[in-house]
Structure formats: C-alpha cells, structure tokens
Design a protein around this motif. Sequence first.
Motif, short mmCIF file in Angstrom:
data_model
loop_
_atom_site.label_atom_id
_atom_site.label_comp_id
_atom_site.label_asym_id
_atom_site.label_seq_id
_atom_site.Cartn_x
_atom_site.Cartn_y
_atom_site.Cartn_z
N ALA A 163 0.82 -1.21 0.00
CA ALA A 163 0.00 0.00 0.00
C ALA A 163 0.85 1.26 0.00
CB ALA A 163 -0.94 -0.01 1.20
N ASP A 164 2.06 1.19 0.58
CA ASP A 164 2.93 2.37 0.56
C ASP A 164 3.75 2.47 -0.72
OD1 ASP A 164 4.82 0.40 0.88
OD2 ASP A 164 5.52 1.07 2.85
N GLY A 165 3.65 1.47 -1.60
CA GLY A 165 4.32 1.53 -2.89
C GLY A 165 5.78 1.18 -2.89
N LYS A 166 6.32 0.71 -1.78
CA LYS A 166 7.77 0.46 -1.71
C LYS A 166 8.18 -0.88 -2.32
CE LYS A 166 8.82 3.25 2.39
NZ LYS A 166 9.36 3.23 3.78
N PHE A 167 7.29 -1.87 -2.26
CA PHE A 167 7.67 -3.22 -2.69
C PHE A 167 6.60 -3.81 -3.60
CE2 PHE A 167 9.67 -2.49 1.43
CZ PHE A 167 10.99 -2.76 1.13
N LEU A 168 7.05 -4.74 -4.46
CA LEU A 168 6.18 -5.51 -5.32
C LEU A 168 6.22 -6.98 -4.88
CD1 LEU A 168 7.13 -4.22 -8.90
CD2 LEU A 168 5.18 -3.51 -7.50
N VAL A 169 5.10 -7.67 -5.05
CA VAL A 169 5.04 -9.11 -4.87
C VAL A 169 4.70 -9.70 -6.22
CG1 VAL A 169 3.95 -11.03 -3.67
CG2 VAL A 169 4.29 -8.84 -2.48
N LYS A 170 5.58 -10.54 -6.74
CA LYS A 170 5.43 -11.12 -8.08
C LYS A 170 5.33 -12.64 -7.97
CE LYS A 170 7.92 -11.87 -12.43
NZ LYS A 170 9.16 -11.60 -13.19
N SER A 171 4.35 -13.22 -8.65
CA SER A 171 4.24 -14.68 -8.67
C SER A 171 5.22 -15.26 -9.68
CB SER A 171 2.81 -15.10 -9.03
OG SER A 171 2.50 -14.76 -10.37
N LEU A 172 5.79 -16.40 -9.34
CA LEU A 172 6.63 -17.17 -10.27
C LEU A 172 5.82 -18.39 -10.68
CD1 LEU A 172 10.16 -16.98 -8.58
CD2 LEU A 172 9.21 -15.52 -10.37
N ASP A 173 5.09 -18.28 -11.77
CA ASP A 173 4.14 -19.31 -12.14
C ASP A 173 4.80 -20.52 -12.81
OD1 ASP A 173 2.77 -16.93 -11.57
OD2 ASP A 173 1.05 -17.54 -12.76
N ARG A 174 5.91 -20.31 -13.48
CA ARG A 174 6.56 -21.40 -14.22
C ARG A 174 7.41 -22.23 -13.28
NH1 ARG A 174 8.69 -17.45 -19.07
NH2 ARG A 174 6.81 -17.47 -20.38
N HIS A 175 7.15 -23.53 -13.28
CA HIS A 175 7.84 -24.43 -12.35
C HIS A 175 9.35 -24.40 -12.54
CE1 HIS A 175 9.44 -28.38 -11.00
NE2 HIS A 175 8.57 -28.22 -10.02
N PHE A 176 9.80 -24.43 -13.79
CA PHE A 176 11.24 -24.49 -14.03
C PHE A 176 11.93 -23.19 -13.61
CE2 PHE A 176 9.55 -22.60 -17.86
CZ PHE A 176 10.51 -21.68 -18.27
N GLU A 177 11.21 -22.07 -13.62
CA GLU A 177 11.82 -20.81 -13.21
C GLU A 177 11.98 -20.73 -11.70
OE1 GLU A 177 10.84 -17.61 -16.72
OE2 GLU A 177 9.47 -17.67 -15.01
N HIS A 178 10.93 -21.04 -10.95
CA HIS A 178 11.09 -20.92 -9.49
C HIS A 178 11.99 -22.01 -8.93
CE1 HIS A 178 8.09 -24.06 -8.64
NE2 HIS A 178 7.16 -23.40 -9.30
N GLN A 179 12.02 -23.18 -9.56
CA GLN A 179 12.93 -24.21 -9.10
C GLN A 179 14.38 -23.83 -9.37
OE1 GLN A 179 12.16 -27.23 -7.29
NE2 GLN A 179 10.45 -25.82 -7.03
N PHE A 180 14.64 -23.22 -10.52
CA PHE A 180 15.99 -22.76 -10.83
C PHE A 180 16.42 -21.67 -9.86
CE2 PHE A 180 18.38 -19.35 -13.10
CZ PHE A 180 19.62 -19.98 -13.12
#
Length: 341
Positions: free
Chosen positions: A76-93
């Motif tokens: 809400a203060d705009g300082k940080f983003l939360v991003k999903s890592l939907d691709r299995h090979f990307e978050h596992q890497f």
Amino acid sequence: MLKFFYLWRLELMLFRPNDFLALRREVWHITDEAYTQSFHTQHNVPRPVPEEEQHAPALVPMGALGYSGSTFFKTADGKFLVKSLDRHFEHQFFMHELLTPYIIHMWENPGSLLVRITDLLCVPYPTLGGLLGLEPTHHVVMEHLLYGIETDGDTVRYETYDLKPDDYFFPERDLADGRLAPQSIKNRLADHFPDQIQVSQEATKELMDLLNTDTTFLAKSNVLDYSLFLVRYPRSGESFFDAVETSLAERQADSWRTGVVSADGQWVYRVVLLDFFWARHKFRAKVMAGIVTAFNTWAGYGPMTITTEPFEYQRRFMKMVQKLVGDNGADEGHAGPSADC
C-alpha cells in the motif's frame, strides 16, 4: 493430508528468511520496522479519499504485467512488489540453483543493479490448487522502482521501458510481418527507448561497469532473457519520487537505483535488471532451442532471446546499453551523478 485438497488461499512460508533478513539489514540497510510496516494495512490514507476507502489493503493488485503471465501486487505504501513465479522451471531454478550465488553476489557487490529481492515465499507442501495451476505456489518480494509515483499524482510524466536486445528472432513480430499475433501480444515484447540516456561520463562509466559485472554473473549462471528496466521522468521541482527516504550519501552510493540526473539537468533516470529466471540448461529451454534451431535450418531467422547462448546474450545486451548511452562526452560540471533535488 487435508491441505493437499486446497484449491485457493494456499499457505505461504518464507524460504531462507535469515539470508534475506541479513541482506535487508546489512547490505540494503532496510530496517525491520520499515519493512514490516510496508505490509501492514494503511490507516492514514489522506483525504479527500472516501471514508470507506480510508483503510487501504496491505497489498494492492496490479494484474498481469509481464509476458510470462505473472501476477503482481504492490504494498500500500508503494515500496515493494510481490510477483508470482508461475513457471515451475523458473522458481525451481531460482530457489535451488541461483539463489545462493545471487545472495553472494549481492554481498560482494552492494551497488549491484540486479533487482533487490527481499523475500521468497512458497507453499511448503503439494496442493491440488498448485498442481492444477489454479493458484501460484511461489512468489518473490522485490523493490519497486516506481516508489512514490502515485504521490506525485501525475503518472503521465513518468516513462518506463522494459528493454532487451531487439536484433533477436521474435516470432510474434517477425513471422508474416507480425500478422499472426495480435497487437496486445506484440505490445508485451521488448520496448523501444526513442532517445539516448544523456548523462555525465562518470555516470556512464558507473552504469557500464555495474551492468558488466551483473551480466557477467548472469552469463556464468547460464541465465538468458533478462531485461533493463528504465524509468525516465522530468526533473521539475521537489518531487517525492526523487526524495526517497535515504541520506544524500546513500543515494550517491546507489545513484542509478535512486536517480541520475541528465547532463542538461532536465531528466532523471533510474535503472535495474529484471527477470533473470530463465536458465539455458533447463529442460524447457533446451526443448525451445531445439525447436528454433530446427526451424531455422530453412527459415534462417536466428536465435531467440530464450534460445541463444548466455555470453552471446550478454554481448548483445551490453551493445544495446552502449547504444543507449552513446558517447556521452558531456561536461562533468553540468550535473552530478545522482538526483538530489
């Protein structure tokens, strides 16, 4: 056992929280109190916001901003983003191969322009919702380079560019002159910056040195397809966007992240490296490379950004940045290396 059948509202846990805590405290100088406060519901939304909207949610949805389909939220203060890592090979890497080298790199290079990932969250057990792709199971928390933009109340004057080398093969753009893909898809490919970054020689050297160090690290880690996220906005008066909560010394040490003033004093630039989750040696990347290579035996389009070799991608990436900054033989006295307006 019952948790396996969850479809939504999956339980997330912090992954290697002590490592991220040490980075925030010791390298990036983010206090625990300030970081925690960013994720609390905001009760001090200024009027004339309607009373029912006075209590802003802790996370504000931003939709799917990337080509990968990731969803984004901002605090809400705009300082940080939360991003999903939907691709299995990307978050596992990232979790099991790149994270430890990333942490070491950030400790050894405090001025690194790799986006600062301040936390990693994951679902610690298999769930039906995760297996069916109904709900993302991995998220990263990272700095928001546009922190303060809403406070200025004039989003039109802020320009953002997601830049990659454009001399690669982009099927959506290159096949049949782009007629096979809708414009909405082509709009999510690499942006084009219609100008040059006109800054001092000192700032130019700093940028090239930092990016060379970071991209060499990524190439050695077999990473492709990262991008340069560039923000440009006019330097007009005292802007909250410029006046982030850091001292002048800290801002000078982090000049490209907090703002570099153009040589003529008219513009301010911010830069980070994004999206370094695609590894050339992973199975999906190898399959894509095989398909593109077979296709190019008769089509002759060349490699894509996701199928080329890591050091070749680095070479073209740095060549792109060199074109952006040009010669930059500006007089050093026209502007300092950081924004202190």
